[in-house]
Design an enzyme around this catalytic site. Structure first.
Site, mmCIF file in Angstrom:
data_model
loop_
_atom_site.group_PDB
_atom_site.id
_atom_site.type_symbol
_atom_site.label_atom_id
_atom_site.label_comp_id
_atom_site.label_asym_id
_atom_site.label_seq_id
_atom_site.Cartn_x
_atom_site.Cartn_y
_atom_site.Cartn_z
ATOM 1 N NE ARG A 1 -29.966 66.329 56.173
ATOM 2 C CZ ARG A 1 -29.920 64.968 56.183
ATOM 3 N NH1 ARG A 1 -30.458 64.394 57.218
ATOM 4 N NH2 ARG A 1 -29.815 64.350 55.107
ATOM 5 C CG HIS B 1 -22.616 69.239 57.225
ATOM 6 N ND1 HIS B 1 -22.338 68.548 56.315
ATOM 7 C CD2 HIS B 1 -23.845 69.121 57.320
ATOM 8 C CE1 HIS B 1 -23.114 68.179 55.746
ATOM 9 N NE2 HIS B 1 -24.295 68.440 56.231
ATOM 10 C CB THR C 1 -17.110 73.609 68.649
ATOM 11 O OG1 THR C 1 -16.828 73.693 67.343
ATOM 12 C CG2 THR C 1 -16.000 74.101 69.580
#
Length: 305
Positions: free
Chosen positions: A65, A179, A228
């Protein structure tokens, strides 16, 4: 996004990571930029990133990010406030690189490499990072506020924002796949899980409400992928198809619009997703970097020399 967006300010992406908001430049980056001047740069960065992710799995998402967002100078930008992290890891990597070749490797390049190494550390794709960026000496919070995607953005808005940076809808959907790892603050998804009119799986919404009250708890964290959360895989897209996207800006990628077919493809084809994600990261990292005599090589990534 003098920055990086780079899905950056040193990216996302720093007045140092020069991706979404950096000044234009036509010079070419090169994967072998440091071969002669700092041949151990990449291995030094990789060791620092591997250690950081081993210590905290969530850090992989934070570093990716960082390469996407305007960070070090723009840390209080609207879409970064209270959510961007990982600066200390980049500072540590920079210090280690400085110890072997001082004044050579930019913070922008370190963050670009760190994003790649973070992906690999959690099972994600690798790619060749083009190098030769220099660090910005200025930054614009107003540009960060206007150019960074928001968690409430519509599909058309997202396509427009990425398109303005030369990234197409497929790039945008692939980059959104980051994401598949990381966490989000309650503040960013409360509206979605408590909105009875939203198209969200009710069981999923109920589960998420347990950690995100209707009022208060803005900073409570929840994994973007419940199944996960620390593995870089295609489960993000399966979640969208099941109406289990945590953020509204994620779920709009599969909501009867033009990107549904891409989500469907990635949900069943890991190699296609991995390949497209790697290509999009390269493309994003090449957005108008400062090179040559522009900018500077920061000694410490969080401050201008």
């Amino acid at each position: 996004m003098a920055s990086c967006l780079s899905f950056s300010c040193m990216v996302l992406t720093i007045a140092v990571l020069l991706i979404f908001l950096s000044l234009p430049c036509h010079a070419q980056l090169s994967s072998n930029f440091y071969d002669n001047t700092c041949p151990n740069a990449l291995s030094t960065i990789r060791s620092a990133i591997d250690a950081a992710v081993s210590n905290e799995q969530r850090m992989a998402a934070s570093l990716i990010r960082l390469h996407f967002h305007d960070c070090f100078v723009q840390r209080t930008a609207r879409n970064n406030a209270n959510s961007i992290r990982g600066f200390e890891v980049i500072d540590d990597a920079k210090a280690q690189v400085e110890s072997v070749c001082p004044g050579i490797v930019s913070c922008a390049d370190i963050l670009a490499v760190a994003a790649r190494d973070a992906s690999v550390a959690v099972g994600g794709p690798s790619w060749t990072v083009n190098l030769g960026r220099r660090d910005s000496t200025t930054a614009s919070r107003s540009l960060a506020d206007s150019d960074l995607p928001a968690f409430t953005d519509s599909l058309d808005r997202l396509i427009s924002l990425f398109g303005n940076k030369g990234l197409n809808a497929r790039d945008m959907v692939a980059l959104s796949g980051a994401h598949t790892i990381g966490q989000a603050r309650c503040l960013t998804f409360r509206g979605r899980i408590y909105n009875n009119a939203s198209e969200i799986d009710p069981d999923f919404a109920n589960t998420r409400r347990s950690q995100c009250p209707n009022t208060g708890g803005d900073g409570n964290l929840a994994p973007l992928d419940l199944v996960t959360p620390n593995t870089f895989d295609k489960n993000y897209y399966s979640n969208l198809i099941a109406r289990r996207g945590l953020l509204q800006s994620d779920q709009v990628l599969f909501s009867g619009g033009s990107t549904d077919s891409i989500v469907n493809e990635y949900s069943t084809d890991s190699s296609s997703f991995s390949s497209d994600f790697a290509s999009a990261m390269v493309k994003m990292g090449n957005i108008d970097p400062l090179t040559g005599s522009q900018g500077e090589i920061r000694r410490v990534c969080t401050v201008v020399n």
